[in-house]
Each structure stands twice: as C-alpha cells, then as structure tokens.
Design a protein around this motif. Structure first.
Motif, PDB file in Angstrom:
ATOM      1  N   ASP A   1       0.789  -1.250   0.000  1.00  0.00           N
ATOM      2  CA  ASP A   1       0.000   0.000   0.000  1.00  0.00           C
ATOM      3  C   ASP A   1       0.812   1.287   0.000  1.00  0.00           C
ATOM      4  O   ASP A   1       0.240   2.369   0.125  1.00  0.00           O
TER       5      ASP A   1
ATOM      6  N   HIS B   1       0.888  -3.919  -6.946  1.00  0.00           N
ATOM      7  CA  HIS B   1      -0.289  -4.043  -6.061  1.00  0.00           C
ATOM      8  C   HIS B   1      -1.452  -3.242  -6.677  1.00  0.00           C
ATOM      9  O   HIS B   1      -2.248  -2.664  -5.944  1.00  0.00           O
TER      10      HIS B   1
ATOM     11  N   HIS C   1      -5.611   0.404  -6.393  1.00  0.00           N
ATOM     12  CA  HIS C   1      -6.122  -0.380  -5.258  1.00  0.00           C
ATOM     13  C   HIS C   1      -7.645  -0.229  -5.124  1.00  0.00           C
ATOM     14  O   HIS C   1      -8.156   0.178  -4.072  1.00  0.00           O
TER      15      HIS C   1
ATOM     16  N   PRO D   1      -5.144  -6.635  -4.194  1.00  0.00           N
ATOM     17  CA  PRO D   1      -5.662  -5.898  -3.051  1.00  0.00           C
ATOM     18  C   PRO D   1      -6.461  -6.824  -2.141  1.00  0.00           C
ATOM     19  O   PRO D   1      -7.224  -7.662  -2.630  1.00  0.00           O
ATOM     20  N   ILE D   2      -6.296  -6.661  -0.850  1.00  0.00           N
ATOM     21  CA  ILE D   2      -6.875  -7.482   0.220  1.00  0.00           C
ATOM     22  C   ILE D   2      -6.701  -8.998   0.033  1.00  0.00           C
ATOM     23  O   ILE D   2      -7.343  -9.794   0.702  1.00  0.00           O
TER      24      ILE D   2
END
Ligand SMILES: [Zn+2]
Length: 211
Positions: A33, A83, A87, A124-125
């Motif tokens: 992040d 990433h 996001h 993401p997550i």
C-alpha cells in the motif's frame, strides 16, 4: 465475510497457485500500500540498519506521486512488486478488462520509474478469483501471498503489535505489513531486534529471496 473467504481461498491456492512458502528458513518482510512520503523512508532506514531485504507491493498512483521513493527502494536493494494502479476496493468484482488495466498500468508505471518489469503481484486485500488468475497468467506475474498477517491495520498500539508479531514469527514465513501506517514503522525496529534474539533470520539479499 467476503474478504475472509477470499483470503482463505488464496492461502490454499484455490484460484491462483500463489507462492507462500519460502524454501529456506529466513523470514521475508513484505510491505503493501505504499509508498508513503513519511513512513516509507523510515522503514527503509530500519531495513538498512538491520540488513533486511523486502518486497514492497506498491500502488501505481502513489508511486507516480513519489518517484524518488521508488528509486530509494530499488537503490537499497529491495524488490518492487505490483499491487495494482489504484487499489480499487471492489477489485475482485471487476471485469477482466478493468482487472487487466489496473495491473498493466501499475506494471508500466514501475517500468517507467525503475527500468524493470515487475515479476511479483499481490492482489488488493488478498482476494483472488478466476478473472484475476487469468490476468496474472496473461501478464506473466507471480502471486505472492503471506503466511503471517501482522494485522498492523487493526492493532494501532505499537507495543501490542510488536509483542503479537514476536509471539507468532517462525522461520520461513512471509510477513504481511504496510508501509503506509505509522504503527508499522514504530514497531519494526523492535520487532526485528527481538525476533533476531529468538534466532530468527531475515532475508538479506534480494537474490536470496527463495521463492
Ligand atoms: Zn493493499
């Protein structure tokens, strides 16, 4: 609920065969992040002092705003991972073209800033599905999950977070951390020092990241 199902599926490689276990006993730190203008430099300083090499799963739009931080991460011998570009909170519900665009734009940004095409991706997550799996395959990326989640986004007290991590750290783990959080940079030095006292070794060279 949706998040926990996704993470479970990812951990067991239900949709994507992510590589989550290290082949040797060193512990690999991963930071998601970022980059963050205040905390990323502090984390880099700690990693330098402790001779640890990490993977930074960066968000493309933040990288564009902080190109000097991306350069600093690379110059310090760490790895930049993808990433996604922005996001998106509903990334796992996106259609194939949007998923591809998110990953590809981040790839292009990283390439423009570092001259290197990223190899590693973290969704993401941690949520994966067949659409994301298809994109990853097409874009020839390798998914990296984790074996120890720090919960640094939940535990806001650095003392509690440090003791939680020290209690749980084991050889060969990949640890999920965030370089955009104050608590993470506050506890990192104490965690690494205490873990080393327990006999834990950390990855010291990116060539030796045994994935
Ligand atoms: Zn993330």
């Amino acid at each position: 609920m949706v998040i926990s199902i996704g993470v479970t599926q990812m951990r067991f490689g239900y949709f994507i065969r992510g590589k989550h276990k290290l082949k040797n006993k060193s512990v690999l730190l991963t930071f998601d992040d970022g980059p963050h203008p205040e905390y990323t430099p502090k984390i880099l300083e700690i990693l330098e002092t402790e001779s640890c090499k990490a993977i930074f799963f960066i968000i493309g739009s933040k990288a564009e705003k902080n190109p000097e931080l991306i350069q600093a991460i690379v110059d310090a011998g760490h790895i930049i991972g993808n990433h996604t570009m922005t996001h998106p909170p509903l990334f796992a519900l996106s259609r194939h073209s949007k998923v591809n665009a998110e990953i590809e734009k981040a790839n292009q940004t990283i390439r423009a800033l570092t001259g290197q095409k990223p190899v590693f991706f973290r969704p993401p997550i941690g949520y994966t599905n067949p659409i994301i799996a298809k994109s990853i395959k097409e874009l020839k990326l390798t998914v990296i999950g984790w074996t120890l989640r720090s919960y640094d986004s939940v535990f806001r007290d650095p003392v509690k977070l440090t003791s939680r991590l020290i209690k749980r750290v084991k050889p060969g783990q990949i640890i999920l951390l965030h370089d955009n959080l104050e608590v993470t940079q506050s506890c990192l030095a104490a965690f690494i020092t205490e873990a080393k006292k327990k006999g834990i070794t950390f990855v010291q060279s990116k060539e030796n990241i045994p994935l």
